[in-house]
Design an enzyme around this catalytic site. Structure first.
Site, short mmCIF file in Angstrom:
data_model
loop_
_atom_site.label_atom_id
_atom_site.label_comp_id
_atom_site.label_asym_id
_atom_site.label_seq_id
_atom_site.Cartn_x
_atom_site.Cartn_y
_atom_site.Cartn_z
N GLY A 9 -11.07 -4.79 -14.30
CA GLY A 9 -11.21 -3.36 -14.54
C GLY A 9 -11.18 -2.57 -13.25
NE ARG A 11 -13.60 0.98 -6.19
CZ ARG A 11 -13.67 1.66 -5.05
NH1 ARG A 11 -13.02 2.81 -4.92
NH2 ARG A 11 -14.34 1.19 -4.03
CB SER A 12 -13.43 -5.26 -11.35
OG SER A 12 -12.07 -5.54 -11.02
CG HIS A 49 -6.53 0.07 -0.72
ND1 HIS A 49 -6.04 0.79 -1.79
CD2 HIS A 49 -7.44 -0.79 -1.22
CE1 HIS A 49 -6.65 0.37 -2.88
NE2 HIS A 49 -7.50 -0.58 -2.57
NE ARG A 50 -1.15 2.69 4.86
CZ ARG A 50 -0.58 3.74 4.27
NH1 ARG A 50 -1.08 4.93 4.42
NH2 ARG A 50 0.48 3.58 3.51
CG ASP A 83 -3.52 -3.51 -5.06
OD1 ASP A 83 -3.63 -3.09 -6.21
OD2 ASP A 83 -4.48 -3.59 -4.27
#
Lengths: 168, 168, 168
Positions: A9, A11-12, A49-50, A83
């Protein structure tokens, strides 16, 4: 070569887990982002993310639509982290692409890959049926796509609260 | 001492399972409800919960916001059941509290607890992406919070149709 | 005789898995559809289902409401596949039936069945809390029903991306 599907889900912890899996393979890792830096909220996430990935020297590519081509182009090098599949699906649907055909082609191609691929995807079908037909279509499409990729994957993990359950 | 996280969807049987887990420890159990008796629907649920708990002599506390303080105050006694973390998060967000800070503090504190804590939480991120930004923020926050608590928990169980899957 | 519950999200592969489970038992299989061919979108799905089942000579019945009676009527023959419980629940709620009573009766009756029953149901409680009270009631009811049936089932499987996790 290993095809791995990581699902879960929002933010899992699935992306963090998928990065770890990709870094378990030798070679310079390639990050294939299906998100485009279109809106503020998304930009912030991409930036986050980076930062997280800075310690490792990832090759980064933005591939909103032509995922199969990107996997063909990068095959033979290091592990690829995609992703995520659900955003790719959403991009295809907005662009009017034949997503079912593209997913089928992608799945059919996975058997011949020389470098590993770690796919991240989302579970979106475990809530109440959405009111509008578009959201229902997307939800159905995501479920079908995930089944297709899971069928050709060597490993499938379902992440809940950051912890993996091995499905395959 | 044991820190246990019980997660699952709505009406999945997670509270009943969590009560059972809490009652597995010696000492008078303490029920820490994060819900306030604000509206009718909720009141009915709280009342139902109370009836179910009558057979055992629970100490009951309503703690909508200051959860860490309540755990500090009750440490050294019987097992604590916190039902539930997602409602606590929602209360913090409505009250304009810095939830990320509070969750981090709570997680950091769990290592030193002398009495067991059983946390109940909800999985809310496995449906379609919500339309409004507030619901998206809440969904993201819940996922992050759950990962934080899972990371410091000794045991994590995911409940589906009343049946537990052991994640940790 | 075996009572099996197959649960999962939308397009998770749960119906296909349930068909496979039903066909693992001897005797002519009976397909009990709780959907009525009311609207276009649904009709297309039902038709798709039918095509998929053509290779096997299923007995087909449409049972939107009186599920227990249908199971009594068909007992002693081949395995029954009930697809799905959540639609049955929805039908009962729309028809103003006392669903809690009907579910309790159904669960109580399962112990005495001579032929196997494979139930398909949906997980609908793992997304964000719905805005409207009706959707919340339905979501709660589905969770309660699933727990009731899981409690009397001999086997329970949770399907994600087409892959089963054994819960019981």
């Amino acid at each position: 070569m290993a095809i791995i599907l990581i699902t879960g889900g929002a933010r899992s912890g699935k992306s963090a887990h998928a990065e770890k899996r990709a870094l378990g393979f030798p070679g310079q890792p390639i990050y294939i982002a299906t998100a485009e830096a279109l809106d503020a909220e998304m930009e912030i996430r991409i930036a986050k993310h980076r930062r997280k990935r800075k310690a490792v020297d990832w090759i980064e590519r933005e591939v909103p639509l032509d995922l199969l081509q990107a996997l063909i182009d990068t095959d033979g090098g290091g592990p690829r982290l995609v992703d995520c599949l659900t955003l790719w699906l959403s991009n295809m649907m907005h662009a009017g692409r034949d997503w079912e055909h593209e997913v089928t082609k992608l799945a059919a191609f996975m058997g011949g890959q020389k470098s590993p691929v770690v796919f991240v995807t989302n579970e979106v079908g475990l809530g109440i049926v959405p009111d509008n037909a578009l959201a229902r279509s997307y939800r159905d499409a995501a479920g079908i796509m995930n089944q297709f990729i899971a069928a050709v994957a060597d490993e499938v993990e379902f992440i809940v609260v950051g912890l993996p359950m091995k499905l395959k």
